[in-house]
Design an enzyme around this catalytic site. Structure first.
Site, PDB file in Angstrom:
ATOM      1  N   CYS A 170      35.741  38.140  44.537  1.00  0.00           N
ATOM      2  CA  CYS A 170      36.138  38.120  45.952  1.00  0.00           C
ATOM      3  C   CYS A 170      35.121  38.941  46.738  1.00  0.00           C
ATOM      4  O   CYS A 170      34.009  39.180  46.245  1.00  0.00           O
ATOM      5  CB  CYS A 170      37.569  38.616  46.146  1.00  0.00           C
ATOM      6  SG  CYS A 170      37.843  40.341  45.679  1.00  0.00           S
ATOM      7  N   ASN A 182      36.264  43.199  45.818  1.00  0.00           N
ATOM      8  CA  ASN A 182      36.687  43.487  44.439  1.00  0.00           C
ATOM      9  C   ASN A 182      37.708  44.633  44.383  1.00  0.00           C
ATOM     10  O   ASN A 182      37.731  45.407  43.426  1.00  0.00           O
ATOM     11  CB  ASN A 182      35.487  43.782  43.518  1.00  0.00           C
ATOM     12  CG  ASN A 182      35.805  43.752  42.026  1.00  0.00           C
ATOM     13  OD1 ASN A 182      35.152  44.427  41.237  1.00  0.00           O
ATOM     14  ND2 ASN A 182      36.802  42.991  41.621  1.00  0.00           N
ATOM     15  N   CYS A 220      41.049  43.886  46.210  1.00  0.00           N
ATOM     16  CA  CYS A 220      42.369  43.292  46.484  1.00  0.00           C
ATOM     17  C   CYS A 220      42.654  42.058  45.632  1.00  0.00           C
ATOM     18  O   CYS A 220      43.502  42.093  44.747  1.00  0.00           O
ATOM     19  CB  CYS A 220      42.487  42.919  47.970  1.00  0.00           C
ATOM     20  SG  CYS A 220      42.424  44.338  49.075  1.00  0.00           S
ATOM     21  N   ARG A 221      41.951  40.946  45.897  1.00  0.00           N
ATOM     22  CA  ARG A 221      42.288  39.676  45.248  1.00  0.00           C
ATOM     23  C   ARG A 221      41.765  39.543  43.821  1.00  0.00           C
ATOM     24  O   ARG A 221      42.540  39.254  42.891  1.00  0.00           O
ATOM     25  CB  ARG A 221      41.768  38.498  46.094  1.00  0.00           C
ATOM     26  CG  ARG A 221      42.463  38.340  47.428  1.00  0.00           C
ATOM     27  CD  ARG A 221      41.685  37.432  48.363  1.00  0.00           C
ATOM     28  NE  ARG A 221      40.416  38.058  48.782  1.00  0.00           N
ATOM     29  CZ  ARG A 221      39.493  37.475  49.516  1.00  0.00           C
ATOM     30  NH1 ARG A 221      39.660  36.218  49.902  1.00  0.00           N
ATOM     31  NH2 ARG A 221      38.402  38.121  49.851  1.00  0.00           N
ATOM     32  N   SER A 222      40.469  39.727  43.624  1.00  0.00           N
ATOM     33  CA  SER A 222      39.929  39.471  42.273  1.00  0.00           C
ATOM     34  C   SER A 222      40.431  40.465  41.217  1.00  0.00           C
ATOM     35  O   SER A 222      40.576  40.071  40.052  1.00  0.00           O
ATOM     36  CB  SER A 222      38.403  39.372  42.280  1.00  0.00           C
ATOM     37  OG  SER A 222      37.795  40.544  42.753  1.00  0.00           O
ATOM     38  N   ASP A 254      42.794  36.607  52.225  1.00  0.00           N
ATOM     39  CA  ASP A 254      42.458  38.020  52.060  1.00  0.00           C
ATOM     40  C   ASP A 254      43.601  38.865  52.630  1.00  0.00           C
ATOM     41  O   ASP A 254      43.878  38.815  53.831  1.00  0.00           O
ATOM     42  CB  ASP A 254      41.157  38.305  52.815  1.00  0.00           C
ATOM     43  CG  ASP A 254      40.637  39.701  52.510  1.00  0.00           C
ATOM     44  OD1 ASP A 254      41.403  40.522  51.970  1.00  0.00           O
ATOM     45  OD2 ASP A 254      39.470  39.962  52.821  1.00  0.00           O
TER      46      ASP A 254
HETATM   47  P1  4NP Z   1      39.085  41.635  48.650  1.00  0.00           P
HETATM   48  O1  4NP Z   1      39.595  42.225  50.037  1.00  0.00           O
HETATM   49  O2  4NP Z   1      37.845  40.830  48.952  1.00  0.00           O
HETATM   50  O3  4NP Z   1      40.228  40.750  48.232  1.00  0.00           O
HETATM   51  O4  4NP Z   1      38.843  42.777  47.727  1.00  0.00           O
HETATM   52  C1  4NP Z   1      38.788  43.041  50.857  1.00  0.00           C
HETATM   53  C2  4NP Z   1      38.605  44.356  50.538  1.00  0.00           C
HETATM   54  C3  4NP Z   1      37.841  45.157  51.359  1.00  0.00           C
HETATM   55  C4  4NP Z   1      37.258  44.621  52.491  1.00  0.00           C
HETATM   56  C5  4NP Z   1      37.440  43.293  52.790  1.00  0.00           C
HETATM   57  C6  4NP Z   1      38.202  42.489  51.964  1.00  0.00           C
HETATM   58  N1  4NP Z   1      36.508  45.457  53.336  1.00  0.00           N
HETATM   59  O5  4NP Z   1      36.099  44.967  54.409  1.00  0.00           O
HETATM   60  O6  4NP Z   1      36.255  46.606  52.991  1.00  0.00           O
END
Ligand code: 4NP
Length: 144
Positions: free
Chosen positions: A7, A10, A12-14, A117
């Site tokens: 994702c 790295n 939240c989702r993955s 997300d």
């Molecule tokens: P992820 O979510 O891609 O599912 O891990 C996010 C985590 C952090 C950020 C964006 C999306 N960020 O902008 O820091």
């Protein structure tokens, strides 16, 4: 089978996809290697977002010891399949491919849809976790 979940951050989702897929494959005695990475570099070395840890825990999965890493080109050789959470991830990872073989390893985790997300909305973590769990079970059925 070696699968990398990808994702943006790295955190939240993955990490959910990694932890749930590892748990479910281990439960079925499948000797698969599962990992995750982010296309971005902001969270390298960090634990998953506490909201993902909490959602996972509430459904019986412990992802708390996982640590974020950034996707890099060597991962194309290391993994059989690179499953990305959204179309931006798809574009970003495919842009790093250096051959058709590498490009073909990259697929949307949800086949024809994106995992939302949840970063900006606390209420999304539980539904995302359930969606990821459901899809992990389908992928195991398809590939095992
Ligand atoms: P992820 O979510 O891609 O599912 O891990 C996010 C985590 C952090 C950020 C964006 C999306 N960020 O902008 O820091």
């Amino acid at each position: 089978m070696k699968i990398l979940m990808v994702c943006l951050g790295n955190i939240c989702r993955s990490p959910l996809a990694e932890g749930i897929m590892r748990h479910l494959t281990a439960e079925q005695n499948l000797n698969w290697e599962i990992a995750s990475a982010g296309t971005g570099n902001w969270h390298i070395g960090k634990a998953p977002d506490y909201r993902s840890v909490k959602a996972a825990k509430s459904f019986g999965y412990d992802i708390s010891t996982q640590r974020a890493q950034q996707f890099n080109h060597s991962m194309f050789a290391r993994y059989d399949l690179i499953l990305v959470m959204d179309r931006n991830n798809l574009k970003d990872v495919q842009n790093l491919a250096q051959s058709e073989e590498e490009r073909k390893k990259v697929k949307l985790f949800l086949d024809n849809d994106e995992v939302t997300d949840p970063y900006w909305d606390d209420a999304l973590f539980d539904p995302v976790c359930l969606q990821v769990e459901k899809r992990c079970r389908e992928i195991i059925k398809q590939l095992s």
